[in-house]
Motif scaffolding. Structure first.
Motif, PDB file in Angstrom:
ATOM      1  N   GLN A  68      37.072  51.273  62.264  1.00 33.42           N
ATOM      2  CA  GLN A  68      35.775  50.991  63.283  1.00 33.42           C
ATOM      3  C   GLN A  68      35.991  50.064  63.519  1.00 33.42           C
ATOM      4  O   GLN A  68      36.632  49.416  63.684  1.00 33.42           O
ATOM      5  N   GLY A  70      34.517  46.294  64.613  1.00 34.32           N
ATOM      6  CA  GLY A  70      34.071  44.786  64.009  1.00 34.32           C
ATOM      7  C   GLY A  70      34.364  44.110  62.874  1.00 34.32           C
ATOM      8  O   GLY A  70      33.810  42.734  62.756  1.00 34.32           O
ATOM      9  N   ILE A  73      32.555  41.798  60.921  1.00 38.10           N
ATOM     10  CA  ILE A  73      30.933  42.198  60.973  1.00 38.10           C
ATOM     11  C   ILE A  73      31.020  43.671  60.582  1.00 38.10           C
ATOM     12  O   ILE A  73      31.874  44.180  60.649  1.00 38.10           O
ATOM     13  N   ARG A  74      30.162  43.670  59.488  1.00 38.46           N
ATOM     14  CA  ARG A  74      30.814  45.427  58.921  1.00 38.46           C
ATOM     15  C   ARG A  74      28.531  45.840  58.302  1.00 38.46           C
ATOM     16  O   ARG A  74      28.609  45.099  57.202  1.00 38.46           O
ATOM     17  N   SER A  75      28.333  46.419  57.930  1.00 37.67           N
ATOM     18  CA  SER A  75      27.114  47.453  58.064  1.00 37.67           C
ATOM     19  C   SER A  75      27.443  47.889  57.028  1.00 37.67           C
ATOM     20  O   SER A  75      27.598  49.121  57.738  1.00 37.67           O
ATOM     21  N   GLU A  85      24.386  43.211  55.426  1.00 36.33           N
ATOM     22  CA  GLU A  85      25.680  42.470  55.513  1.00 36.33           C
ATOM     23  C   GLU A  85      27.027  42.314  55.451  1.00 36.33           C
ATOM     24  O   GLU A  85      26.388  41.621  54.240  1.00 36.33           O
ATOM     25  N   SER A 213      21.267  45.882  62.552  1.00 37.93           N
ATOM     26  CA  SER A 213      21.904  45.217  61.883  1.00 37.93           C
ATOM     27  C   SER A 213      22.890  44.351  62.235  1.00 37.93           C
ATOM     28  O   SER A 213      23.159  44.805  64.254  1.00 37.93           O
ATOM     29  N   THR A 215      26.380  45.071  63.556  1.00 33.98           N
ATOM     30  CA  THR A 215      27.450  46.233  63.588  1.00 33.98           C
ATOM     31  C   THR A 215      26.216  46.853  65.308  1.00 33.98           C
ATOM     32  O   THR A 215      26.794  46.927  66.568  1.00 33.98           O
ATOM     33  N   SER A 216      25.310  47.022  64.896  1.00 30.25           N
ATOM     34  CA  SER A 216      24.413  48.128  66.003  1.00 30.25           C
ATOM     35  C   SER A 216      23.924  47.388  66.871  1.00 30.25           C
ATOM     36  O   SER A 216      23.992  47.512  68.087  1.00 30.25           O
ATOM     37  N   GLU A 219      28.066  47.409  68.578  1.00 26.80           N
ATOM     38  CA  GLU A 219      27.995  48.808  69.506  1.00 26.80           C
ATOM     39  C   GLU A 219      27.189  48.935  70.521  1.00 26.80           C
ATOM     40  O   GLU A 219      27.942  49.821  71.697  1.00 26.80           O
TER      41      GLU A 219
END
Ligand code: FAD
Length: 456
Positions: A68, A70, A73-75, A85, A213, A215-216, A219
């Motif tokens: 993945q 991030g 940064i990981r949700s 988070e 989040s 992450t979003s 993304e």
């Protein structure tokens, strides 16, 4: 006192070392580069470097060891009725590209009107309630003064000792200064921390996203370049002996490129996971050793009822978790979630236990603070994220150590080797924003500028 006010009161003058933080002109906009570029790591630094290369129509690929994007940064979805988070959570300062992107994403911020609580002995009270407690006031004031420290290079702990701060309140300065800087008081250079704080130029405040989040946000921001990320590809060897650089991954697959941008965490550079051929120059190796990084844990605890004061934002404790935040504040009306953050020595001690045992000991401590069986009886779900055990992160984030050489050491870490091997990532930020997402992002821009500066 709110931590926001703490930070506001203690920073910020513009740094001596130029390191832009907001949108700036590209000084090499007219230059073209047709060679093949590899970026190692798809965290904030690698993704932003990639998007700048995409704008320049460069030939690049991002190799990411994990499955993945991030990095730190990981949700976590599905734990509660809002995203949790596991790594970065606060947008630190209102003057950075990161802050701008989050605003542009339409995210709203948690409005913080609540209060911080502090444990002394077995009592947890707000700043107002501690009122004129001399030891409490001394701890908070030492934490503030440490940001302007200019004496001999010592640890925060030594600074507390020489200031004769009462041992029963040292954990407060530890929680306010060392823990957010990624370590414990016995390891953090107070001089280095002050130097970084004084170089800070990312504005004021701390902001938490209420409705989406991090992450979003990443993304969405980088959706156009995600096809350029090759996942599950841990680069193990970088051989820059010849004109073309050879990258070998964990499956012994080889790729050849002309330039490589390394954005892996400092802890990975300090490990033997990534080998350079020839070995990196001694100055580079010294800079890798001259910056600290170590254990870091986030623990997420969900309860079926609130047992803390309704006004609580954070609770600073003397236990294994120096800071708890009520992370459901402003994000959920149904869940009661505490997020605990612990770094350095205390994180190492927890890390040595199994997750279940660590969570049990943390809950026991909360029972001591809030009453026998109160926290343990209300616990419905728990998750522990041990960043030191993540195979591709190996720790929390970088911090200044005593004798480490401060921002100049970070600058040395950032320097390219032979116009072929370039370095970015939070630890390479030499303008005071290390250990942050916006610092990582700014390093991504710096490294792309350096690469094009070297193109003739
Ligand atoms: C618990 C915690 C809390 C934090 N809280 C905050 C906060 O509130 N606010 C804030 O601003 N910052 C915070 N941070 C710091 C912030 O998360 C980091 O500074 C930032 O995300 C680092 O970005 P980066 O791109 O430099 O590195 P990373 O995000 O670590 O990206 C590096 C990438 O390299 C990959 N990689 C590693 N080795 C290899 C290899 N050999 N081959 C290929 N890929 C590899 C990794 O998998 C990773 O994806 C926190 C960090 C932690 C751990």
């Amino acid at each position: 006192m709110q931590r926001r006010d703490f930070i506001k009161n203690t920073v910020f003058t513009t740094g001596a070392i130029a390191f832009g933080s907001c949108k700036e002109e590209d000084p090499y906009a007219e230059r073209e580069y047709k060679g093949q570029i590899a970026i190692i790591g798809a965290g904030a630094a690698g993704l932003y470097a990639g998007s700048l290369l995409a704008e320049k129509k460069a030939n690049y690929t991002i190799y990411e060891a994990a499955d993945q994007i991030g990095g730190r940064i990981r949700s976590l979805k599905g734990f509660a009725d809002f995203d949790i988070e596991l790594g970065a959570e606060k947008i630190q300062g209102n003057r950075s590209l990161w802050y701008d992107w989050v605003k542009e994403s339409g995210a709203s911020f948690v409005s913080n009107t609540s209060t911080d609580f502090y444990q002394i002995g077995n009592q947890v009270l707000s700043e107002a309630q501690w009122g004129n407690n001399a030891d409490f006031k001394a701890a908070v004031s030492l934490a503030q003064q440490s940001m302007n420290y200019s004496g001999a290079d010592t640890t925060l702990l030594q600074y507390m000792e020489s200031a004769k701060l009462a041992s029963g309140v040292r954990h407060i300065a530890d929680a306010l200064v060392a823990n957010p800087h990624g370590t414990s008081a016995n390891r953090l250079s107070v001089l280095g921390t002050a130097e970084e704080r004084q170089a800070w130029s990312a504005g004021e405040g701390e902001f938490l996203l209420a409705n989406r989040s991090l992450t979003s946000v990443l993304e969405e921001k980088f959706k156009n370049i995600l096809p350029r990320v090759v996942f599950n590809t841990q680069i193990k060897r970088i051989d820059y002996t010849n004109e073309r650089i050879m990258l070998e991954d964990a499956q012994a697959q080889r790729r050849y490129v002309d330039k490589v941008i390394i954005t892996v965490p400092l802890a990975v550079l300090q490990s033997t996971d990534l080998q350079f051929v020839p070995a990196l120059p001694e100055s580079k190796l010294a800079s890798i050793r001259g910056i600290g990084t170590g254990a870091g844990i986030k623990v997420i605890l969900e309860f079926n009822q609130r047992f803390w004061d309704a006004a609580t934002d954070s609770v600073y404790t003397s236990g294994a978790i120096p800071e708890y935040r009520v992370s459901s504040n402003g994000r959920s009306t149904k869940s009661f979630v505490l997020t605990g953050l612990t770094m350095g020595e205390k994180a190492e001690a927890l890390s040595a236990q199994s997750s279940a045992a660590a969570i049990q000991s943390i809950i026991k401590e909360l029972d001591v603070i809030y009453g026998k069986g109160v926290a343990s009886g209300a616990l419905t779900n728990a998750r522990l994220m041990d960043w030191g055990k993540d195979p591709f992160i190996k720790g929390a984030y970088s911090y200044p150590i005593v004798g480490g050489g401060g921002l100049l050491t970070r600058q040395t870490l950032s320097l390219p080797v032979q116009r072929k091997v370039y370095f970015a990532g939070e630890a390479t930020h030499y303008g005071g924003h290390s250990g942050t997402v916006h610092g990582a992002i700014e390093s991504g821009r710096r490294v792309v500028e350096e690469l094009y500066r070297d193109v003739t």
